[in-house]
Scaffold this motif. Structure first.
Motif, PDB file in Angstrom:
ATOM      1  N   VAL A 109      -8.173  -7.241   2.936  1.00 28.98           N
ATOM      2  CA  VAL A 109      -7.645  -6.414   2.742  1.00 28.98           C
ATOM      3  C   VAL A 109      -7.814  -4.552   3.315  1.00 28.98           C
ATOM      4  O   VAL A 109      -6.983  -4.517   4.324  1.00 28.98           O
ATOM      5  CB  VAL A 109      -7.054  -6.029   1.574  1.00 28.98           C
ATOM      6  CG1 VAL A 109      -6.798  -4.631   0.965  1.00 28.98           C
ATOM      7  CG2 VAL A 109      -6.006  -7.248   0.478  1.00 28.98           C
ATOM      8  N   CYS A 110      -9.100  -4.493   2.606  1.00 23.25           N
ATOM      9  CA  CYS A 110      -9.627  -3.326   3.481  1.00 23.25           C
ATOM     10  C   CYS A 110      -9.522  -3.055   4.991  1.00 23.25           C
ATOM     11  O   CYS A 110      -9.403  -2.478   5.750  1.00 23.25           O
ATOM     12  CB  CYS A 110     -11.265  -3.564   3.002  1.00 23.25           C
ATOM     13  SG  CYS A 110     -11.612  -1.566   3.481  1.00 23.25           S
ATOM     14  N   GLU A 111     -10.539  -4.863   6.054  1.00 24.62           N
ATOM     15  CA  GLU A 111     -10.426  -4.758   7.120  1.00 24.62           C
ATOM     16  C   GLU A 111      -8.662  -4.638   7.853  1.00 24.62           C
ATOM     17  O   GLU A 111      -8.705  -4.138   8.922  1.00 24.62           O
ATOM     18  CB  GLU A 111     -10.314  -6.287   7.429  1.00 24.62           C
ATOM     19  CG  GLU A 111     -11.793  -6.413   7.021  1.00 24.62           C
ATOM     20  CD  GLU A 111     -12.719  -4.820   8.173  1.00 24.62           C
ATOM     21  OE1 GLU A 111     -12.411  -5.541   9.186  1.00 24.62           O
ATOM     22  OE2 GLU A 111     -14.101  -5.173   7.410  1.00 24.62           O
ATOM     23  N   VAL A 112      -7.705  -4.763   7.714  1.00 24.75           N
ATOM     24  CA  VAL A 112      -6.350  -5.210   7.776  1.00 24.75           C
ATOM     25  C   VAL A 112      -6.006  -3.621   6.988  1.00 24.75           C
ATOM     26  O   VAL A 112      -5.074  -3.158   8.416  1.00 24.75           O
ATOM     27  CB  VAL A 112      -5.538  -5.934   6.415  1.00 24.75           C
ATOM     28  CG1 VAL A 112      -4.120  -5.445   7.117  1.00 24.75           C
ATOM     29  CG2 VAL A 112      -5.593  -7.884   6.889  1.00 24.75           C
ATOM     30  N   MET A 113      -6.014  -3.012   6.451  1.00 33.62           N
ATOM     31  CA  MET A 113      -5.977  -1.574   6.154  1.00 33.62           C
ATOM     32  C   MET A 113      -6.617  -0.608   6.931  1.00 33.62           C
ATOM     33  O   MET A 113      -5.905   0.356   7.853  1.00 33.62           O
ATOM     34  CB  MET A 113      -6.539  -0.952   5.140  1.00 33.62           C
ATOM     35  CG  MET A 113      -5.249  -1.680   3.538  1.00 33.62           C
ATOM     36  SD  MET A 113      -3.953  -1.323   3.651  1.00 33.62           S
ATOM     37  CE  MET A 113      -3.604  -0.200   3.068  1.00 33.62           C
ATOM     38  N   LYS A 114      -8.064  -0.884   7.555  1.00 35.24           N
ATOM     39  CA  LYS A 114      -8.286   0.054   8.809  1.00 35.24           C
ATOM     40  C   LYS A 114      -7.927  -0.340   9.691  1.00 35.24           C
ATOM     41  O   LYS A 114      -7.874   0.168  11.260  1.00 35.24           O
ATOM     42  CB  LYS A 114      -9.425  -0.473   8.919  1.00 35.24           C
ATOM     43  CG  LYS A 114     -11.092   0.235   7.983  1.00 35.24           C
ATOM     44  CD  LYS A 114     -12.584  -0.022   8.743  1.00 35.24           C
ATOM     45  CE  LYS A 114     -13.364  -1.590   7.352  1.00 35.24           C
ATOM     46  NZ  LYS A 114     -14.515  -0.884   8.149  1.00 35.24           N
ATOM     47  N   LYS A 115      -7.872  -1.237  10.584  1.00 39.45           N
ATOM     48  CA  LYS A 115      -6.966  -2.061  11.770  1.00 39.45           C
ATOM     49  C   LYS A 115      -5.168  -0.663  11.546  1.00 39.45           C
ATOM     50  O   LYS A 115      -5.449  -0.907  12.505  1.00 39.45           O
ATOM     51  CB  LYS A 115      -6.627  -2.787  11.362  1.00 39.45           C
ATOM     52  CG  LYS A 115      -6.260  -3.763  13.202  1.00 39.45           C
ATOM     53  CD  LYS A 115      -6.561  -5.562  12.893  1.00 39.45           C
ATOM     54  CE  LYS A 115      -5.169  -5.881  13.582  1.00 39.45           C
ATOM     55  NZ  LYS A 115      -4.727  -7.197  13.292  1.00 39.45           N
ATOM     56  N   THR A 116      -4.577  -1.240  10.401  1.00 38.82           N
ATOM     57  CA  THR A 116      -3.433  -0.655  10.605  1.00 38.82           C
ATOM     58  C   THR A 116      -3.592   0.888  10.840  1.00 38.82           C
ATOM     59  O   THR A 116      -2.288   1.569  10.535  1.00 38.82           O
ATOM     60  CB  THR A 116      -2.484  -1.322   9.677  1.00 38.82           C
ATOM     61  OG1 THR A 116      -3.142  -0.925   8.424  1.00 38.82           O
ATOM     62  CG2 THR A 116      -2.334  -2.662   9.630  1.00 38.82           C
TER      63      THR A 116
ATOM     64  N   ALA B 291       0.659  -1.480   0.538  1.00 40.58           N
ATOM     65  CA  ALA B 291      -0.041  -0.001  -0.066  1.00 40.58           C
ATOM     66  C   ALA B 291       1.001   0.955  -0.159  1.00 40.58           C
ATOM     67  O   ALA B 291       0.950   1.856   0.250  1.00 40.58           O
ATOM     68  CB  ALA B 291      -0.923  -0.012   1.273  1.00 40.58           C
ATOM     69  N   CYS B 292       2.028   0.963   1.033  1.00 36.62           N
ATOM     70  CA  CYS B 292       2.594   2.222   0.848  1.00 36.62           C
ATOM     71  C   CYS B 292       4.045   2.114  -0.520  1.00 36.62           C
ATOM     72  O   CYS B 292       4.998   3.409  -0.696  1.00 36.62           O
ATOM     73  CB  CYS B 292       3.793   2.087   2.010  1.00 36.62           C
ATOM     74  SG  CYS B 292       2.675   2.859   3.163  1.00 36.62           S
TER      75      CYS B 292
ATOM     76  N   SER C  30      -3.906   2.316   7.342  1.00 35.71           N
ATOM     77  CA  SER C  30      -2.723   3.048   6.263  1.00 35.71           C
ATOM     78  C   SER C  30      -3.620   4.090   5.991  1.00 35.71           C
ATOM     79  O   SER C  30      -4.533   3.883   5.738  1.00 35.71           O
ATOM     80  CB  SER C  30      -2.383   1.865   6.551  1.00 35.71           C
ATOM     81  OG  SER C  30      -1.585   2.259   5.361  1.00 35.71           O
ATOM     82  N   SER C  31      -2.863   4.587   5.350  1.00 34.39           N
ATOM     83  CA  SER C  31      -2.920   6.121   4.214  1.00 34.39           C
ATOM     84  C   SER C  31      -2.908   5.446   2.413  1.00 34.39           C
ATOM     85  O   SER C  31      -3.497   6.218   1.719  1.00 34.39           O
ATOM     86  CB  SER C  31      -2.305   7.122   4.496  1.00 34.39           C
ATOM     87  OG  SER C  31      -1.165   6.846   4.271  1.00 34.39           O
ATOM     88  N   ARG C  32      -2.466   4.164   2.806  1.00 34.43           N
ATOM     89  CA  ARG C  32      -2.077   3.781   1.064  1.00 34.43           C
ATOM     90  C   ARG C  32      -1.391   4.538   0.566  1.00 34.43           C
ATOM     91  O   ARG C  32      -1.416   4.347  -0.552  1.00 34.43           O
ATOM     92  CB  ARG C  32      -3.776   4.066   0.766  1.00 34.43           C
ATOM     93  CG  ARG C  32      -4.123   1.939   0.844  1.00 34.43           C
ATOM     94  CD  ARG C  32      -5.727   1.923   0.585  1.00 34.43           C
ATOM     95  NE  ARG C  32      -6.938   3.276   0.421  1.00 34.43           N
ATOM     96  CZ  ARG C  32      -7.458   3.605  -0.565  1.00 34.43           C
ATOM     97  NH1 ARG C  32      -7.321   3.133  -1.513  1.00 34.43           N
ATOM     98  NH2 ARG C  32      -8.419   4.426  -0.011  1.00 34.43           N
ATOM     99  N   GLY C  33      -0.307   5.346   1.349  1.00 32.10           N
ATOM    100  CA  GLY C  33       0.868   6.265   0.366  1.00 32.10           C
ATOM    101  C   GLY C  33      -0.058   7.228   0.111  1.00 32.10           C
ATOM    102  O   GLY C  33       1.338   8.144  -0.561  1.00 32.10           O
ATOM    103  N   LEU C  34      -0.821   8.301   0.605  1.00 28.14           N
ATOM    104  CA  LEU C  34      -1.388   8.944   0.003  1.00 28.14           C
ATOM    105  C   LEU C  34      -0.147  10.128   1.110  1.00 28.14           C
ATOM    106  O   LEU C  34      -0.507   9.880   2.576  1.00 28.14           O
ATOM    107  CB  LEU C  34      -2.745   8.984   0.154  1.00 28.14           C
ATOM    108  CG  LEU C  34      -3.258   8.549  -0.944  1.00 28.14           C
ATOM    109  CD1 LEU C  34      -5.135   8.872  -0.935  1.00 28.14           C
ATOM    110  CD2 LEU C  34      -3.261   8.834  -2.553  1.00 28.14           C
TER     111      LEU C  34
END
Length: 159
Positions: free
Chosen positions: A146-153, A112-113, A155-159
Motif C-alpha cells: 500500500v505504501c509503495e502505491v501511495m508513493k507512486k501516486t 485513502a481520500c 497521494s496525501s492520504r486525505g490530509l
C-alpha cells in the motif's frame, strides 16, 4: 533427440553434447550477441561430459563465468528438458507479474481520500490494507505494498 544429464560429484549436473551442438555453441560464441547467451553457451560447453572438461567443476565454472551454482544447474536442466534454445535463454519467471492492478490502485486512493475509520484521525497503511481485504478487493496485501502505491501516486492520504 534425447539428451542425458548426469549427476556428478556433489549432485552437480553435467550434459552430453553432440558434435553438431558443440559446433553451434562455438559459432554462437564467435559471432557474439547478447552477453547472457554467450555465457550460457560457454557454460554448456564446460558442462559437456568430455575428458578434456574433467577439471571444469561447478566452482571453476562459477569463478570463470560469474554464474551461481543454481544458474549452472538450471542451464544444464533446461538443456536436457527443453533443448538448446531454452538453455541459452533466460529462465522464465512466471511469478513476475504486477500484483497490484490499476483497479486496486484506484481503490487504495479512494480509501485513502475517504473518511478515516472511526476513532482515527487519518488512514494508516495497515488500515488501508485491512480495508481492501475487508471489501474483498484483494485476498492479501501488505501495508508495504500500500505504501509503495501511495508513493507512486503521490497521494496525501486525505490530509
Amino acid at each position: 533427440m534425447l539428451y542425458s544429464i548426469k549427476n556428478g560429484i556433489g549432485g552437480h549436473r553435467y550434459v552430453t553434447l553432440t558434435n553438431d551442438e558443440i559446433q553451434e555453441l562455438k559459432a554462437l560464441i564467435q559471432k557474439g550477441g547478447k552477453g547472457y547467451r554467450i555465457k550460457h553457451a560457454q557454460i554448456l560447453l564446460k558442462l559437456d561430459q568430455k575428458p578434456e572438461n574433467k577439471t571444469w567443476t561447478y566452482d571453476r565454472i562459477k569463478d570463470a563465468y560469474g554464474a551461481s551454482r543454481t544458474t549452472i544447474a538450471g542451464i544444464a536442466q533446461r538443456f536436457v528438458m527443453e533443448g538448446m534454445e531454452a538453455a541459452l535463454g533466460r529462465k522464465v519467471q512466471e511469478n513476475r507479474r504486477r500484483k497490484v492492478t490499476g483497479d486496486v490502485e484506484a481503490r487504495i486512493c479512494a480509501i485513502a481520500c475517504s473518511q478515516p475509520p472511526q476513532g482515527a484521525s487519518r488512514w494508516t497503511m495497515q488500515a488501508i490494507a485491512d480495508e481492501l481485504i475487508r471489501l474483498e478487493v484483494v485476498d492479501y496485501i501488505t501495508d508495504t505494498t500500500v505504501c509503495e502505491v501511495m508513493k507512486k501516486t503521490k497521494s496525501s492520504r486525505g490530509l
